[in-house]
Design an enzyme around this catalytic site. Structure first.
Site, PDB file in Angstrom:
ATOM      1  N   ASP A 241      12.289   7.598  10.388  1.00  0.00           N
ATOM      2  CA  ASP A 241      11.152   7.812  11.301  1.00  0.00           C
ATOM      3  C   ASP A 241      11.078   6.696  12.353  1.00  0.00           C
ATOM      4  OD1 ASP A 241       8.697   9.084  12.148  1.00  0.00           O
ATOM      5  OD2 ASP A 241       7.601   7.438  11.198  1.00  0.00           O
TER       6      ASP A 241
ATOM      7  N   CYS B 280      10.710   4.763   6.735  1.00  0.00           N
ATOM      8  CA  CYS B 280       9.512   5.118   7.514  1.00  0.00           C
ATOM      9  C   CYS B 280       8.723   3.849   7.795  1.00  0.00           C
ATOM     10  CB  CYS B 280       8.644   6.096   6.732  1.00  0.00           C
ATOM     11  SG  CYS B 280       9.329   7.735   6.659  1.00  0.00           S
ATOM     12  N   ALA B 281       9.381   2.679   7.709  1.00  0.00           N
ATOM     13  CA  ALA B 281       8.646   1.420   7.913  1.00  0.00           C
ATOM     14  C   ALA B 281       8.892   0.877   9.322  1.00  0.00           C
ATOM     15  CB  ALA B 281       9.026   0.411   6.854  1.00  0.00           C
ATOM     16  N   ARG B 282      10.052   0.268   9.522  1.00  0.00           N
ATOM     17  CA  ARG B 282      10.373  -0.262  10.841  1.00  0.00           C
ATOM     18  C   ARG B 282      11.872  -0.177  11.084  1.00  0.00           C
ATOM     19  NH1 ARG B 282       5.988   0.467  12.149  1.00  0.00           N
ATOM     20  NH2 ARG B 282       4.456  -0.912  13.088  1.00  0.00           N
TER      21      ARG B 282
ATOM     22  N   GLU C  54      12.819   1.919  20.392  1.00  0.00           N
ATOM     23  CA  GLU C  54      12.000   3.146  20.460  1.00  0.00           C
ATOM     24  C   GLU C  54      11.445   3.335  21.853  1.00  0.00           C
ATOM     25  OE1 GLU C  54       9.062   3.106  17.332  1.00  0.00           O
ATOM     26  OE2 GLU C  54      10.580   3.189  15.775  1.00  0.00           O
TER      27      GLU C  54
ATOM     28  N   ARG D 100       0.832  -1.220   0.000  1.00  0.00           N
ATOM     29  CA  ARG D 100       0.000   0.000   0.000  1.00  0.00           C
ATOM     30  C   ARG D 100       0.864   1.267   0.000  1.00  0.00           C
ATOM     31  NH1 ARG D 100      -3.079  -3.607   3.225  1.00  0.00           N
ATOM     32  NH2 ARG D 100      -1.343  -3.410   4.644  1.00  0.00           N
ATOM     33  N   ILE D 101       1.751   1.378   1.010  1.00  0.00           N
ATOM     34  CA  ILE D 101       2.537   2.612   1.133  1.00  0.00           C
ATOM     35  C   ILE D 101       3.552   2.708  -0.004  1.00  0.00           C
ATOM     36  CG2 ILE D 101       4.095   3.924   2.635  1.00  0.00           C
ATOM     37  CD1 ILE D 101       2.637   2.510   5.037  1.00  0.00           C
TER      38      ILE D 101
ATOM     39  N   HIS E   4       8.842   8.392  15.016  1.00  0.00           N
ATOM     40  CA  HIS E   4       7.802   7.441  14.593  1.00  0.00           C
ATOM     41  C   HIS E   4       6.434   8.138  14.464  1.00  0.00           C
ATOM     42  CE1 HIS E   4       6.587   2.927  14.655  1.00  0.00           C
ATOM     43  NE2 HIS E   4       5.751   3.625  13.905  1.00  0.00           N
TER      44      HIS E   4
ATOM     45  N   ASP F 288      10.094  -6.589  -4.449  1.00  0.00           N
ATOM     46  CA  ASP F 288       9.043  -7.165  -3.596  1.00  0.00           C
ATOM     47  C   ASP F 288       8.725  -8.543  -4.149  1.00  0.00           C
ATOM     48  OD1 ASP F 288       6.673  -7.960  -2.346  1.00  0.00           O
ATOM     49  OD2 ASP F 288       5.985  -5.897  -2.086  1.00  0.00           O
TER      50      ASP F 288
HETATM   51  P1  NAD Z   1       1.630  -3.733   2.953  1.00  0.00           P
HETATM   52  O1  NAD Z   1       1.386  -5.057   3.573  1.00  0.00           O
HETATM   53  O2  NAD Z   1       0.594  -3.166   2.041  1.00  0.00           O
HETATM   54  O3  NAD Z   1       3.010  -3.778   2.149  1.00  0.00           O
HETATM   55  C1  NAD Z   1       4.134  -4.444   2.614  1.00  0.00           C
HETATM   56  C2  NAD Z   1       4.848  -4.979   1.387  1.00  0.00           C
HETATM   57  O4  NAD Z   1       6.077  -5.529   1.805  1.00  0.00           O
HETATM   58  C3  NAD Z   1       4.071  -6.090   0.697  1.00  0.00           C
HETATM   59  O5  NAD Z   1       3.807  -5.793  -0.655  1.00  0.00           O
HETATM   60  C4  NAD Z   1       4.996  -7.273   0.823  1.00  0.00           C
HETATM   61  O6  NAD Z   1       4.932  -8.124  -0.313  1.00  0.00           O
HETATM   62  C5  NAD Z   1       6.334  -6.633   0.977  1.00  0.00           C
HETATM   63  N1  NAD Z   1       7.323  -7.518   1.594  1.00  0.00           N
HETATM   64  C6  NAD Z   1       7.148  -8.386   2.622  1.00  0.00           C
HETATM   65  N2  NAD Z   1       8.285  -9.038   2.874  1.00  0.00           N
HETATM   66  C7  NAD Z   1       9.194  -8.556   1.982  1.00  0.00           C
HETATM   67  C8  NAD Z   1      10.555  -8.862   1.732  1.00  0.00           C
HETATM   68  N3  NAD Z   1      11.217  -9.784   2.453  1.00  0.00           N
HETATM   69  N4  NAD Z   1      11.176  -8.203   0.746  1.00  0.00           N
HETATM   70  C9  NAD Z   1      10.532  -7.260   0.009  1.00  0.00           C
HETATM   71  N5  NAD Z   1       9.232  -6.956   0.179  1.00  0.00           N
HETATM   72  C10 NAD Z   1       8.582  -7.593   1.166  1.00  0.00           C
HETATM   73  O7  NAD Z   1       1.927  -2.743   4.139  1.00  0.00           O
HETATM   74  P2  NAD Z   1       1.905  -1.149   4.104  1.00  0.00           P
HETATM   75  O8  NAD Z   1       0.573  -0.673   4.552  1.00  0.00           O
HETATM   76  O9  NAD Z   1       2.445  -0.685   2.809  1.00  0.00           O
HETATM   77  O10 NAD Z   1       2.929  -0.840   5.298  1.00  0.00           O
HETATM   78  C11 NAD Z   1       4.292  -1.201   5.182  1.00  0.00           C
HETATM   79  C12 NAD Z   1       4.966  -1.090   6.526  1.00  0.00           C
HETATM   80  O11 NAD Z   1       5.071   0.272   6.905  1.00  0.00           O
HETATM   81  C13 NAD Z   1       4.166  -1.708   7.670  1.00  0.00           C
HETATM   82  O12 NAD Z   1       4.476  -3.071   7.822  1.00  0.00           O
HETATM   83  C14 NAD Z   1       4.567  -0.920   8.891  1.00  0.00           C
HETATM   84  O13 NAD Z   1       5.620  -1.607   9.530  1.00  0.00           O
HETATM   85  C15 NAD Z   1       5.113   0.376   8.312  1.00  0.00           C
HETATM   86  N6  NAD Z   1       4.325   1.548   8.722  1.00  0.00           N
HETATM   87  C16 NAD Z   1       4.970   2.521   9.447  1.00  0.00           C
HETATM   88  C17 NAD Z   1       4.289   3.657   9.809  1.00  0.00           C
HETATM   89  C18 NAD Z   1       4.971   4.721  10.601  1.00  0.00           C
HETATM   90  O14 NAD Z   1       4.341   5.311  11.461  1.00  0.00           O
HETATM   91  N7  NAD Z   1       6.220   5.002  10.351  1.00  0.00           N
HETATM   92  C19 NAD Z   1       2.951   3.828   9.443  1.00  0.00           C
HETATM   93  C20 NAD Z   1       2.328   2.836   8.698  1.00  0.00           C
HETATM   94  C21 NAD Z   1       3.047   1.707   8.327  1.00  0.00           C
HETATM   95  C1  MLT Z   2       1.734   1.330  12.038  1.00  0.00           C
HETATM   96  O1  MLT Z   2       2.279   0.234  11.950  1.00  0.00           O
HETATM   97  O2  MLT Z   2       0.537   1.493  11.762  1.00  0.00           O
HETATM   98  C2  MLT Z   2       2.559   2.494  12.401  1.00  0.00           C
HETATM   99  O3  MLT Z   2       3.787   2.158  12.871  1.00  0.00           O
HETATM  100  C3  MLT Z   2       1.838   3.558  13.121  1.00  0.00           C
HETATM  101  C4  MLT Z   2       1.635   3.459  14.602  1.00  0.00           C
HETATM  102  O4  MLT Z   2       1.984   2.495  15.230  1.00  0.00           O
HETATM  103  O5  MLT Z   2       1.100   4.389  15.144  1.00  0.00           O
END
Ligand code: NAD
Ligand code: MLT
Length: 540
Positions: free
Chosen positions: A259, A233-235, A264, A153-154, A282, A173
């Protein structure tokens, strides 16, 4: 007291709390920031708990889950929840993955620009009374190659925005279809190393899993061009913080926008010492819109789940029965019955179960692959396991814990799909291997919308698996079935159906459906009939 109790352990937007309060049968307790020691003492008094990342749901915390049935995560990442432990206890883990997609996407773009143009530094410098324009020489995004790791999604939304900046977008991916990348105008790479060699800017959008933890270390950074910008901005932990620090310090990496951190809040992250690191605490999901959305979505899901209505985004159950077509729901229920039958007639200790899905009906992959859970079986496999294990195991078996219970018992699980078999177009075949035999049972659904057991090993049958049955094997001789009928009649047990099949081996197999219970004494009389090989009462 109201029927359901929901505990909120984090700061949640009012929108969701309003959704919960509209249900008159739900009692809401808000204890934002509660510590795990205290939570452990009360968690079992609630039907559902809702959290963001403030509460870490450990195995220990849910050791005695009491009435807890649902763990709701207001956000995407479920890495703060021990999903395996929850699943073993039959607790649904659900998240709200769509609510903060744009919030995280926009922060990614913001951090990318901040790092490319050193905006925060320039801001600090100006506010400290300086007018130092030369110092803040940046890099343009236009024409640069952006590598996106994780095109979900992101990642996809970042791709769309990056393209509007005139960037060339490539992605890695391994779990998405090439057609999805094509539709975004993104070139998909099969190997991460190949992407790393191409990028000017790299951004991460995967969950933190065993496969993504330390995905980027010094070894991977060495493959990259000089002066690359990193955005995470993921993890925290996807990019090794120490190795990134060294690369930033040596000038190999131009800048990083971060982020998220390995720890944390980051107590000792060296990244924060560097001028070319632009960091936020974050806040990816922290927009009014994002927080309202995740809060509303998770609370709606919890309300629906508590009331037995369909809900989305269960993390530890990779499908929703209600989302299957009517025909596939019939196969789902039939497979559960087949599993139940197999458990009642099999001899020996179970070692392996194979579900074979035969025919066009089963072509589609019904299970959205979830990366945080170890099992992503098709619904029919889970139904078969639940039916089978429910007979063996006293504790309650659910669609959630069935795969874990099978694993705990060292029962191997296999699923395959194949084309037509014998004279059937569509068929579910359940093969059970025990330490002393292999048993195959198959079922299909006819146009009357009734699931039927049609094969037991090589015996052809026609059994609607519902209610009580007398199942027996006999030698193929005249009079035996008549004697069974006489005994049942003598005990005023009404027969409502009969399916008999024979083999050239000289054996017959029968399923007699009955309207009344068959007691031990009746069964002993039946077992004593000359020519009877075995007889059992089966409940389906
Ligand atoms: P999503 O499930 O839509 O997308 C994750 C993608 O990662 C998927 O398409 C998946 O196929 C891919 N993936 C999984 N394992 C992989 C690997 N080993 N190599 C390459 N690609 C791989 O999730 P999303 O909604 O896009 O969110 C992604 C991540 O962002 C979340 O898991 C979350 O940890 C993080 N996030 C952080 C914040 C924040 O506050 N900073 C906010 C929202 C989400
Ligand atoms: C999430 O995974 O949705 C983000 O890290 C955001 C949050 O935990 O607030």
């Amino acid at each position: 007291m109201k029927q359901y109790r929901v505990l909120i352990t984090d700061h949640l937007s009012e929108d969701g709390i309003e959704v919960l309060s509209r249900s008159r049968d739900i009692d809401i307790d808000i204890k934002a920031g509660i510590k795990n020691d205290e939570l452990k003492l009360i968690i079992g008094n609630y039907d559902a708990i809702i959290t963001r990342s403030g509460t870490t749901i450990t195995e220990d915390l849910i050791e005695n889950p009491g009435r807890l049935k649902i763990i709701g995560r207001a956000g995407v990442g479920v890495d703060n929840i021990d999903i395996e432990a929850a699943s073993k206890k039959g607790i649904i883990v659900m998240n709200a993955p769509t609510g903060n997609t744009l919030a995280a996407t926009e922060l990614t773009m913001g951090i990318m620009l901040a790092a490319a143009r050193k905006i925060p530094l320039a801001n600090d410098s100006l506010k400290s009374g300086k007018w130092d324009r030369k110092r803040f020489m940046g890099i343009e995004l236009y024409n640069k190659v952006l590598g996106i790791v994780g095109l979900g999604r992101i990642g996809s939304n970042v791709a769309i925005r990056a393209k509007s900046f005139g960037m060339k977008v490539i992605a890695y991916d391994p779990y998405i279809k090439k057609s999805k990348a094509d539709s975004l105008g993104v070139k998909l790479y099969d190997r991460l190393e190949d992407l790393l060699k191409e990028v000017d800017i790299i951004t991460f959008h995967t969950p933190l899993t065993a496969a993504t933890k330390n995905m980027i270390t010094a070894k991977e950074i060495a493959l990259m061009k000089d002066n690359v910008i990193f955005v995470n901005c993921a993890r925290g932990g996807i990019v090794n913080e120490n190795d990134l620090y060294e690369a930033l310090k040596s000038g190999k990496v131009f800048a990083a926008g971060v982020d998220v951190f390995e720890e944390e809040p980051p107590k000792s992250s060296k990244l924060l010492e560097l001028e070319n690191v632009f960091a936020t605490p974050h806040i990816g999901a922290n927009t009014m819109e994002g927080q309202e959305a995740v809060s509303r979505i998770i609370c709606e899901q919890v309300v629906n789940a508590l009331h037995g209505r369909p809900y989305q985004n269960a993390v530890n159950i990779p499908f929703m029965k209600s989302q299957l077509t009517e025909n596939l729901q019939l196969y789902f229920s039939l497979t559960e019955k087949i599993g139940k039958l197999a458990a009642q007639i099999a001899k020996g200790r179970p070692e392996g179960i194979k579900i074979v899905m035969i025919g066009k009906n089963f072509e589609e992959d019904l299970c959205e692959r979830k990366f945080d859970v170890p099992f992503s079986y098709q619904p029919f496999t889970i139904a078969g396991l639940k039916g089978f294990l429910g007979v063996y195991i006293q504790e309650s078996v659910t669609y959630i814990n069935a795969p874990y219970l099978a694993k705990d018992r060292n029962i191997t699980v296999e699923e395959t799909k194949t084309d037509q078999y014998d004279k059937f177009n569509d068929l579910i075949l359940f093969v059970l291997k025990t330490d002393i035999e292999e048993l195959s049972i198959a079922g299909t659904v006819f146009s009357d919308k009734l699931g039927r057991i049609v094969l037991l090993d090589r015996f052809h049958l026609d059994v609607i698996p519902e209610g009580t049955f007398l199942h027996f094997r006999i030698f193929d001789r005249p009079g035996i079935i008549g004697k069974v009928g006489t005994i049942l009649g003598n005990h005023r047990i009404n027969i409502s159906g009969l399916s008999v099949s024979r083999q050239h081996t000289g054996e017959e197999v029968a399923f007699v459906s009955v309207d009344d219970p068959i007691g031990e004494e009746v069964l002993s009389e039946i077992l004593a009939i000359d020519g009877m090989i075995e007889a059992k009462v089966i409940e389906l």
